[in-house]
Motif scaffolding. Structure first.
Motif, PDB file in Angstrom:
ATOM      1  N   LEU A 174       4.287  -3.344   6.706  1.00 49.56           N
ATOM      2  CA  LEU A 174       4.393  -2.706   5.350  1.00 49.56           C
ATOM      3  C   LEU A 174       3.933  -3.463   4.104  1.00 49.56           C
ATOM      4  CD1 LEU A 174       8.092  -1.213   5.369  1.00 49.56           C
ATOM      5  CD2 LEU A 174       6.147  -0.142   5.707  1.00 49.56           C
ATOM      6  N   GLN A 327       8.370  -3.772  -0.422  1.00 48.93           N
ATOM      7  CA  GLN A 327       7.420  -3.243   0.156  1.00 48.93           C
ATOM      8  C   GLN A 327       6.946  -3.218  -1.267  1.00 48.93           C
ATOM      9  OE1 GLN A 327       7.204   0.969   0.698  1.00 48.93           O
ATOM     10  NE2 GLN A 327       4.707   0.469   1.851  1.00 48.93           N
ATOM     11  N   GLY A 330       5.680  -7.061  -2.878  1.00 47.14           N
ATOM     12  CA  GLY A 330       4.550  -6.864  -1.424  1.00 47.14           C
ATOM     13  C   GLY A 330       3.493  -8.809  -1.852  1.00 47.14           C
TER      14      GLY A 330
END
Length: 550
Positions: A174, A327, A330
């Protein structure tokens, strides 16, 4: 009516005046002795004889008993009462054993449902990561199941392992989805960095807190039910004192020596003997009553954040939120990982699908509706409604045996320990050790040591059930208090916990510290097979040889 009264009077007079001197032979005594399988009949006298060698069934008249018969009768009397005790408790024991199995089966089904639900959500939202994530998910719910069964696994460790295993997958699929799989050594570095980076926000702490709060209730419930079975096994096989064995012999079989094979003890005589023999068991009564009340109290508290079913079926929400949080941050996480582990040496992926492999699909997440007729709360309610009928079991045990099995229920004639009489004329004492000071039939000095151990265990488990010393997330022999973990785990009141415990925290059991509550022990790690474990454990508990004092 007058004729009937005359017949009753004649029968009573004959019974009162009956003596061994009128016995021409011992055929009836021999017949019953053989029929009851009390012992070999070859040594039984054919005709009444002097009984000077008898120690308990002494009589001024001739007798059909020998010293050897008296010994056999004493064994038979003790065996008969122990069989009656086991029969009286069999329905209670079956009720608890059946529900232990039912609760464990419910936990197993619940664990499978929660695991499947989490995998489905990961598959729908993070498709490329879902297959690899199924391993950590399976391990998470396996460990939770072992914790519920009494394993010494710690909830903090369980959740840490899960999120440690999840982070490299999230990072690879991800956060940096444009490259192929990272090298194992680099993945291990990413895994180790997870705790200092806190990529999943508050979700790990919330998950550990919720599972710990709800799981400890189910864990203590199972422990308490296993102890309930242990209490029954122990009292079913309690060794009778010498005084009690002699009193049982005098009550049940001494009349046989005089040819009175059909006689039954007077109610008052029976109550004195049985209340004396079971005086120690009567001491269990207040603690058993509290045990039932405490189970009810625990059940009432198992709702909301302490509802195990609700918490486990909501795990997928927390896992989804945790991955989404990682995510969303990230780029920052990627920079932090590079700083800790360096940049990975990887080859670009050969092909990337049109839809980015790490793309998330926004889907509504709702817990599936629970079947109102078959959830854990309903099972607990039904079980406790049945168990409530046995809350006075130990207080009325002696009386129950006399009224339903042992004593004479008519008013014509009965055995008082020496003769056939119209009624028992001595004082009838109450239940419990203190009341036996005035018992003319059985001398009782103190509570049986084995019963004292059971009482100590009941006191301890009652404290656990009432929440007075319930351990937070470790073994049931400990209370765990201290500081939170690196991700800020804590409860709604700001308290945080760790796996440490010392003596001042109250980690020890109740009583003098010599007796510890027995806990259902299972391996720390391994495959979860609740059905096999349940079958082996319940089978071992049902065996008489496992009882205390055997």
């Amino acid at each position: 009516m007058e004729l009937q009264k005359m017949m009753i009077c004649c029968f009573f007079a004959a019974s009162v005046g009956f003596s061994s001197e009128s016995i021409s032979n011992c055929d009836e005594v021999r017949k019953v002795f053989q029929l009851r399988q009390i012992g070999p009949v070859k040594s039984l006298p054919e005709r009444p004889q002097e009984g000077s060698e008898l120690q308990v069934c002494q009589s001024r008249n001739l007798t059909c008993c020998t010293k050897k018969m008296e010994e056999r009768y004493q064994v038979a009397a003790r065996r008969d009462v122990q069989n009656l005790l086991q029969t009286s408790s069999s329905s209670l024991k079956f009720l608890i054993s059946r529900n232990v199995a039912a609760f464990q089966e419910s936990f197993e089904s619940l664990m499978k449902a929660a695991e499947n639900q989490t995998n489905v959500v990961l598959q729908a939202s993070y498709r490329n990561m879902a297959v690899e994530a199924s391993g950590p998910v399976r391990e998470l719910f396996t460990d939770i199941g072992l914790f519920l069964l009494g394993s010494e696994l710690n909830i903090d460790d369980i959740t840490r392992r899960f999120f440690d295993s999840l982070f490299p997958l999230v990072y690879n699929h991800l956060i940096n989805p444009d490259l192929s799989h990272i090298a194992p050594g680099y993945a291990e570095c990413v895994r180790a960095a997870r705790r200092s980076l806190a990529p999943f926000g508050a979700s790990p702490g919330i998950l550990a807190n919720q599972i710990g709060r709800s799981g400890v209730g189910g864990r203590v419930l199972l422990q308490a039910l296993h102890l309930g079975i242990e209490v029954i096994n122990t009292t079913d096989h309690l060794a009778f004192s010498r005084e009690c064995r002699r009193a049982l012999l005098r009550m049940q079989f001494c009349p046989h020596c005089q040819g009175l094979t059909q006689s039954k003890p007077c109610m008052g005589f029976c109550l004195n003997v049985m209340r004396g023999c079971l005086a120690s068991m009567a001491e269990v009564d207040p603690h058993w009553r509290e045990f039932v009340r405490s189970l009810e109290g625990l059940s009432k508290r198992m709702h909301g954040s302490q509802d195990l079913e609700q918490v486990l079926l909501g795990v997928h929400n927390l896992v989804h939120d945790a991955v989404a949080h990682a995510q969303n941050i990230g780029p920052r996480l990627s920079a932090q990982v590079h700083k800790v582990c360096g940049r990975p040496s990887r080859q670009p992926a050969q092909s990337v699908s049109g839809q980015q492999s790490g793309a998330r699909e926004s889907i509504p997440l709702k817990s599936p509706p629970r079947e109102t007729g078959d959830n854990l709360a309903t099972r607990r309610k039904e079980f406790l409604n049945s168990l409530r009928q046995y809350r006075t079991f130990y207080g009325g045990l002696a009386d129950q045996l006399c009224v339903s099995e042992l004593a004479s229920t008519d008013s014509l004639a009965c055995w008082n320990g020496a003769d056939i009489v119209k009624s028992y004329t001595f004082q009838v004492v109450g239940n419990g050790i203190k009341a036996q000071a005035d018992n003319l039939e059985v001398r009782v000095k103190e509570v049986d040591p084995v019963v004292n151990q059971i009482i100590d265990k009941l006191k301890h488990v009652n404290q656990l059930l009432q929440g007075k010393s319930i351990p937070k997330f470790g073994t049931l022999d400990q209370i765990e208090t201290g500081s939170g973990d690196s991700e800020g785990r804590g409860d709604s009141e700001g308290r945080v916990y760790s796996g440490d415990c010392d003596d001042e925290d109250g980690c020890g059991g109740s009583g003098g510290g010599e007796v510890k509550t027995q806990i259902l022990r299972v391996p720390k790690r391994g495959n979860l097979n609740l059905k096999a474990h349940r079958a082996v454990h319940l089978y071992s508990e049902m065996q008489p040889g496992c009882a205390a004092g055997q």
